[in-house]
Structures are given as C-alpha cells and as structure tokens.
Write an enzyme that holds these catalytic residues in place. Structure first.
Site, PDB file in Angstrom:
ATOM      1  N   LYS A 194       0.834  -1.200   0.000  1.00  0.00           N
ATOM      2  CA  LYS A 194       0.000   0.000   0.000  1.00  0.00           C
ATOM      3  C   LYS A 194       0.878   1.263   0.000  1.00  0.00           C
ATOM      4  O   LYS A 194       2.102   1.174   0.234  1.00  0.00           O
ATOM      5  CB  LYS A 194      -0.917  -0.046   1.229  1.00  0.00           C
ATOM      6  N   TYR A 245     -11.935  -2.992  -2.607  1.00  0.00           N
ATOM      7  CA  TYR A 245     -12.425  -3.220  -1.239  1.00  0.00           C
ATOM      8  C   TYR A 245     -13.951  -3.305  -1.174  1.00  0.00           C
ATOM      9  O   TYR A 245     -14.528  -3.039  -0.121  1.00  0.00           O
ATOM     10  CB  TYR A 245     -11.908  -2.116  -0.314  1.00  0.00           C
ATOM     11  N   PHE A 296     -15.022   2.626   8.098  1.00  0.00           N
ATOM     12  CA  PHE A 296     -13.717   3.104   7.635  1.00  0.00           C
ATOM     13  C   PHE A 296     -13.537   3.000   6.117  1.00  0.00           C
ATOM     14  O   PHE A 296     -12.475   3.333   5.597  1.00  0.00           O
ATOM     15  CB  PHE A 296     -12.585   2.342   8.356  1.00  0.00           C
ATOM     16  N   ARG A 349       3.468  -7.162   9.126  1.00  0.00           N
ATOM     17  CA  ARG A 349       2.806  -6.085   9.885  1.00  0.00           C
ATOM     18  C   ARG A 349       3.321  -6.014  11.317  1.00  0.00           C
ATOM     19  O   ARG A 349       3.453  -4.923  11.889  1.00  0.00           O
ATOM     20  CB  ARG A 349       1.290  -6.301   9.874  1.00  0.00           C
ATOM     21  N   ASN A 368      -1.376  -0.351   7.600  1.00  0.00           N
ATOM     22  CA  ASN A 368      -0.776  -1.679   7.830  1.00  0.00           C
ATOM     23  C   ASN A 368      -0.009  -2.213   6.618  1.00  0.00           C
ATOM     24  O   ASN A 368       0.235  -3.399   6.492  1.00  0.00           O
ATOM     25  CB  ASN A 368      -1.819  -2.662   8.353  1.00  0.00           C
ATOM     26  N   HIS A 428      -1.467  -5.611   1.566  1.00  0.00           N
ATOM     27  CA  HIS A 428      -2.715  -6.350   1.378  1.00  0.00           C
ATOM     28  C   HIS A 428      -2.393  -7.740   0.837  1.00  0.00           C
ATOM     29  O   HIS A 428      -1.498  -7.889   0.004  1.00  0.00           O
ATOM     30  CB  HIS A 428      -3.619  -5.635   0.363  1.00  0.00           C
TER      31      HIS A 428
HETATM   32  P1  GTP Z   1      -6.211  -6.484   3.522  1.00  0.00           P
HETATM   33  O1  GTP Z   1      -5.163  -7.502   3.218  1.00  0.00           O
HETATM   34  O2  GTP Z   1      -5.760  -5.054   3.310  1.00  0.00           O
HETATM   35  O3  GTP Z   1      -7.536  -6.797   2.835  1.00  0.00           O
HETATM   36  O4  GTP Z   1      -6.417  -6.583   5.097  1.00  0.00           O
HETATM   37  P2  GTP Z   1      -7.123  -7.745   5.908  1.00  0.00           P
HETATM   38  O5  GTP Z   1      -7.673  -8.780   4.973  1.00  0.00           O
HETATM   39  O6  GTP Z   1      -6.166  -8.170   6.954  1.00  0.00           O
HETATM   40  O7  GTP Z   1      -8.321  -6.953   6.587  1.00  0.00           O
HETATM   41  P3  GTP Z   1      -9.753  -6.559   5.959  1.00  0.00           P
HETATM   42  O8  GTP Z   1      -9.907  -7.073   4.573  1.00  0.00           O
HETATM   43  O9  GTP Z   1     -10.777  -6.891   6.973  1.00  0.00           O
HETATM   44  O10 GTP Z   1      -9.629  -4.980   5.932  1.00  0.00           O
HETATM   45  C1  GTP Z   1      -9.034  -4.316   4.831  1.00  0.00           C
HETATM   46  C2  GTP Z   1      -8.228  -3.143   5.327  1.00  0.00           C
HETATM   47  O11 GTP Z   1      -9.102  -2.216   5.957  1.00  0.00           O
HETATM   48  C3  GTP Z   1      -7.208  -3.488   6.416  1.00  0.00           C
HETATM   49  O12 GTP Z   1      -5.986  -3.910   5.891  1.00  0.00           O
HETATM   50  C4  GTP Z   1      -7.061  -2.177   7.140  1.00  0.00           C
HETATM   51  O13 GTP Z   1      -6.137  -1.332   6.484  1.00  0.00           O
HETATM   52  C5  GTP Z   1      -8.445  -1.585   7.030  1.00  0.00           C
HETATM   53  N1  GTP Z   1      -9.200  -1.840   8.254  1.00  0.00           N
HETATM   54  C6  GTP Z   1      -9.723  -3.018   8.679  1.00  0.00           C
HETATM   55  N2  GTP Z   1     -10.337  -2.871   9.856  1.00  0.00           N
HETATM   56  C7  GTP Z   1     -10.210  -1.553  10.177  1.00  0.00           C
HETATM   57  C8  GTP Z   1     -10.623  -0.761  11.279  1.00  0.00           C
HETATM   58  O14 GTP Z   1     -11.250  -1.237  12.226  1.00  0.00           O
HETATM   59  N3  GTP Z   1     -10.287   0.571  11.228  1.00  0.00           N
HETATM   60  C9  GTP Z   1      -9.597   1.120  10.203  1.00  0.00           C
HETATM   61  N4  GTP Z   1      -9.293   2.421  10.225  1.00  0.00           N
HETATM   62  N5  GTP Z   1      -9.170   0.402   9.158  1.00  0.00           N
HETATM   63  C10 GTP Z   1      -9.471  -0.910   9.146  1.00  0.00           C
HETATM   64 MG    MG Z   2      -8.869  -8.313   3.322  1.00  0.00          MG
END
Ligand code: GTP
Ligand code: MG
Length: 151
Positions: A9, A49, A57, A102, A112, A115
């Site tokens: 990212k 997304y 968020f 991470r 973070n 992805h």
């Molecule tokens: P990705 O690999 O980026 O898809 O992350 P993930 O699969 O570990 O998490 P998820 O798909 O649930 O969420 C996508 C992204 O949204 C995360 O990587 C975070 O950057 C963001 N995100 C998830 N939960 C939160 C939250 O509670 N607050 C905020 N600000 N961002 C969040």
């Molecule tokens: Mg994800």
C-alpha cells in the site's frame, strides 16, 4: 500452482519497504509472476475493497489506497494464499505476531502497509481486477526442484 494477489500500500511504498517485503516472499520460496507500480483511482480502490463498503472506515480506506503509488504483485507457490496471509500477519499490527510483516513493520490498522488475498475466490477476482492476462508470466525457476523436492 496457487496464486495470490499481494499489494504494498502507499504507506509501505513511501516508507521504502518494497524490497524488504518482496524479499520475505522470495526467501519463503514463492515465485513472483507479476509486478507493477500504479496509483489506483478512488473508484478502483472501491472496487478492490467492495466487500467492506458497509464498514465505517471504507471511505477513508479507499482514499488512502488511492493516495499514492501501490506495488501490485502476484505470487505463486504451494499454499501461497494462506501462507501469504501468515507472512503478512493479523490485520491490526498491534495484534500481529513479531516476525510477520505487519508485526515487524507497522503500528496501526489504518496504515498496515500490505494487502493479501484472503481466499481462492478473492485471489482470482483480485488478480483479474489488477492485472491483464498477458501481464502474468509463467516460468520455471531453477530453485523449484530445491524448494519442492521434485524433479
Ligand atoms: P487487507 O489484506 O488489506 O484486505 O487486510 P485484511 O484482509 O487483513 O483486513 P480486511 O480485509 O478486513 O480490511 C481491509 C483493510 O481495511 C485493512 O488492511 C485495514 O487497512 C483496514 N481496516 C480493517 N479494519 C479496520 C478498522 O477497524 N479501522 C480502520 N481504520 N481500518 C481498518
Ligand atoms: Mg482483506
């Protein structure tokens, strides 16, 4: 062989972590089959997304993903999807184990740095969203016989 979509990212790119992240996937034994650097539009980020569109968020997340260069990649290998997520670590870097990307390199959930696809269907969809077929390169690496123990 299994393929997964991995993206560094804008925070990971700006912080100079591209080589560090690529190196962790390479050292594991996964094979890089596609890579490019792009600044995604906000609309594109919303597509990427789309599963999270009801989350509070979502808007900030899409603004962030489209705020600068992203390094988009496809990595191939046995268990690449599940183990790719292990290399990455838990979504919230406060909960990611040390030794994960991470855990070692990020601090807050909204920044973070990386992805990774979360399953075979999303991997297929995300690879198709980010790459054209001809951008994926199929090749044999000499290391494979040492990584997998087959000739
Ligand atoms: P990705 O690999 O980026 O898809 O992350 P993930 O699969 O570990 O998490 P998820 O798909 O649930 O969420 C996508 C992204 O949204 C995360 O990587 C975070 O950057 C963001 N995100 C998830 N939960 C939160 C939250 O509670 N607050 C905020 N600000 N961002 C969040
Ligand atoms: Mg994800």
């Amino acid at each position: 062989m299994e393929r997964t979509f991995i993206a560094i990212k804008p925070d990971g790119v700006q912080r100079g972590l591209v080589a560090e992240i690529i190196s962790r996937f390479e050292r594991k034994g996964f094979k890089l089959v596609a890579i490019k650097i792009v600044v995604p539009s906000k609309q594109f980020a919303q597509k990427h997304y789309h599963d999270l569109k009801e989350r509070p968020f979502f808007n900030g997340l899409c603004d962030f993903l489209s705020s600068g260069p992203v390094v988009a990649m496809v990595w191939e290998g046995e268990g690449a999807i599940t183990y790719g997520r292990k290399l990455i670590g838990a979504t919230d870097p406060q909960k990611s184990e040390p030794g994960t990307i991470r855990g070692d390199l990020a601090v807050v959930v909204g920044r973070n740095i990386i992805h990774g696809s979360d399953g075979p269907e999303t991997a297929k969809d995300e690879i198709n969203l980010w790459f054209k077929g001809e951008e994926l390169v199929s090749y044999t690496s000499n290391a494979e016989k040492w990584i997998y123990g087959v000739n």
